[in-house]
Design a protein around this motif. Structure first.
Motif, mmCIF file in Angstrom:
data_model
loop_
_atom_site.group_PDB
_atom_site.id
_atom_site.type_symbol
_atom_site.label_atom_id
_atom_site.label_comp_id
_atom_site.label_asym_id
_atom_site.label_seq_id
_atom_site.Cartn_x
_atom_site.Cartn_y
_atom_site.Cartn_z
ATOM 1 N N ARG A 31 0.796 -1.290 -0.122
ATOM 2 C CA ARG A 31 0.040 -0.051 -0.031
ATOM 3 C C ARG A 31 0.784 1.033 -0.008
ATOM 4 N NH1 ARG A 31 -2.694 -4.055 -0.099
ATOM 5 N NH2 ARG A 31 -1.891 -3.706 -2.276
ATOM 6 N N ILE A 32 1.955 1.283 0.796
ATOM 7 C CA ILE A 32 2.839 2.474 0.810
ATOM 8 C C ILE A 32 3.309 2.836 -0.518
ATOM 9 C CG2 ILE A 32 4.691 3.569 1.776
ATOM 10 C CD1 ILE A 32 4.099 2.074 4.479
ATOM 11 N N PHE A 35 1.105 3.897 -2.905
ATOM 12 C CA PHE A 35 0.743 5.512 -2.592
ATOM 13 C C PHE A 35 1.841 6.376 -3.254
ATOM 14 C CE2 PHE A 35 0.418 9.121 -0.116
ATOM 15 C CZ PHE A 35 -0.971 9.112 0.508
ATOM 16 N N LEU A 131 -2.175 8.896 4.551
ATOM 17 C CA LEU A 131 -1.613 7.436 4.958
ATOM 18 C C LEU A 131 -1.274 7.898 6.304
ATOM 19 C CD1 LEU A 131 0.505 4.904 3.125
ATOM 20 C CD2 LEU A 131 1.328 5.689 5.216
ATOM 21 N N VAL A 149 -1.046 0.280 8.867
ATOM 22 C CA VAL A 149 -1.201 1.239 7.804
ATOM 23 C C VAL A 149 -2.634 1.443 7.632
ATOM 24 C CG1 VAL A 149 -0.683 2.196 5.613
ATOM 25 C CG2 VAL A 149 1.033 1.057 7.263
ATOM 26 N N ILE A 151 -5.125 4.159 4.885
ATOM 27 C CA ILE A 151 -5.041 5.037 3.974
ATOM 28 C C ILE A 151 -6.797 5.687 4.109
ATOM 29 C CG2 ILE A 151 -5.075 5.648 1.713
ATOM 30 C CD1 ILE A 151 -2.835 3.401 1.391
#
Length: 413
Positions: A31-32, A35, A131, A149, A151
């Motif tokens: 996900r990071i 992003f 995030l 995490v 978002i």
């Protein structure tokens, strides 16, 4: 050694660091990186970043690419351990200044630490996505620690975090932050199609506000209608009413409690580690460190890697009760650091999100509970089950047993 899908057995198979990191970092890493990649590809997007630990190679590469294009503003911690010449954060700052300007990066640490882990994405200068969570943008954060995490694709939440960033940008702003509007106020977010109902608080706070926030959370944990507490916290031995209430409920037989901490040690009296005991209604509290690292085949010995195993900071209250809530974010939930560190604490009142955190707590506790149990006793248990001496299901059906309460909790609508 890893599982070979072709031969369907464990084999020594060559693999790359990227494959290893992809597996270890799992969803949070994906996900990071997504992003960041989304921001890089769309030239109308910019980024504001709070970073504490910063050394993960792929993240650093992508941030430096955005810095080169003048599309990155950053607040990077410079507290003890991060400000030395050989610290990765200092090396990153040096590389940053080779491609961007000094007014695009600020080193700082509030009263103690700049402890947030936040990215705010802006489209044509308008905040659109944020995030946040407990995961540092580091190799430990991704590949050693258990972390979360979140978002939010919501303009109001994104605007809030963007404004918090602006109010923190620079030494003078950090010095006066705890007496500013963002630290003094609870930020209420109403439920919409793009956000859950929640409250956001940002630190450092003055003592009065820290007490007010902690007392509110402690009251929720200790309410008479509290049915269950599930948690994963880095350290539950720090001073503060939240962690005191958590420890109190662990021994409360009227509340189902299931949690894990990174506390080091195996002595029950000193460290309060409670493993499952047959015919007991007392909750489970296991440790992720200070346990034996010798595992049965095919696992072998776990490397003694420096860093926390449990880096989460979340508490679920009433997963199956009234008004379910999860407290999460970067805050260590300790009273002293809440008055010194730059942090954010989220109080999310959404059943689906609460359920996701509850499942994470159950996953971690079950794994480390097994790790905390002697391998000899585990072996005898399997032999007993195979010989028919004791059915594995017996404890799950015995009234008053913790496992029976757990089964009923799962079944509750």
């Amino acid at each position: 050694m890893r599982w070979n899908e072709k031969t369907r057995k464990n084999e020594l198979v060559p693999y790359s660091f990227e494959e290893q990191h992809e597996w270890l970092g799992w969803q949070a890493r994906n996900r990071i990186l997504e992003f960041l990649e989304e921001t890089i590809k769309d030239k109308t997007l910019n980024l504001k970043v709070f970073a504490f630990d910063l050394d993960e190679p792929e993240i650093c590469k992508k941030l430096l690419q955005l810095a080169k294009e003048k599309r990155l503003l950053m607040i990077l911690d410079d507290s003890k351990g991060h400000k030395e010449e050989k610290a990765f954060e200092t090396i990153f700052e040096t590389e940053f200044l080779k491609v961007s300007d000094t007014d695009h990066i600020k080193r700082g640490h509030f009263s103690s630490l700049a402890h947030c882990k936040i990215m705010v994405q802006l489209k044509k200068a308008v905040p659109k996505k944020v995030l946040t969570g407990s995961a540092n943008f580091s190799t430990n954060g991704f590949y050693v620690n258990s972390n979360h995490v979140i978002i939010f694709k919501n303009s109001k939440i994104s605007q809030l975090y963007s404004d918090i960033f602006d109010a923190s940008f620079g030494d003078e702003n950090m010095k006066k932050f705890k007496v500013g509007a963002f630290a003094l106020k609870d930020h209420q977010i109403l439920k919409t199609t793009s956000s859950p109902e929640m409250t956001v608080t940002v630190a450092p706070h003055n003592k009065v506000d820290a007490e007010r926030i902690f007392d509110r959370i402690s009251t929720k944990i200790e309410r008479t209608d509290t049915t269950d507490i599930l948690f994963a916290v880095m350290n539950d031995r720090s001073a503060g009413s939240i962690l005191s209430s958590l420890r109190k409920q662990i021994s409360n037989e009227n509340v189902f409690s299931y949690g894990i901490t990174d506390t080091i040690g195996k002595n029950d009296e000193d460290f309060g580690i409670f493993l499952y005991k047959p015919n007991s209604k007392r909750g489970i509290r296991v440790a992720a460190r200070g346990i034996e690292n010798n595992l049965p085949e095919p696992f072998g010995t776990v490397p003694g890697i420096d860093g926390y195993a449990i880096h989460h900071k979340f508490i679920v209250v009433n997963f199956k009760g009234n008004d379910p809530v999860v407290y999460c974010g970067s805050s260590n939930l300790a009273f002293g650091p809440e008055q010194k560190n730059g942090d954010n604490l989220l109080e999310i009142r959404d059943k689906d999100i609460v359920t996701a955190f509850a499942i994470e707590a159950l996953r971690l506790v079950d794994h480390f509970h097994w790790r905390n149990t002697s391998l000899e006793s585990v072996g005898h248990l399997w032999l007993d089950n195979l010989s028919g001496i004791k059915k594995w299901s017996e404890s799950w059906l015995t009234e008053g047993n913790l496992k029976c309460r757990q089964r009923k909790l799962y079944m509750k609508k």
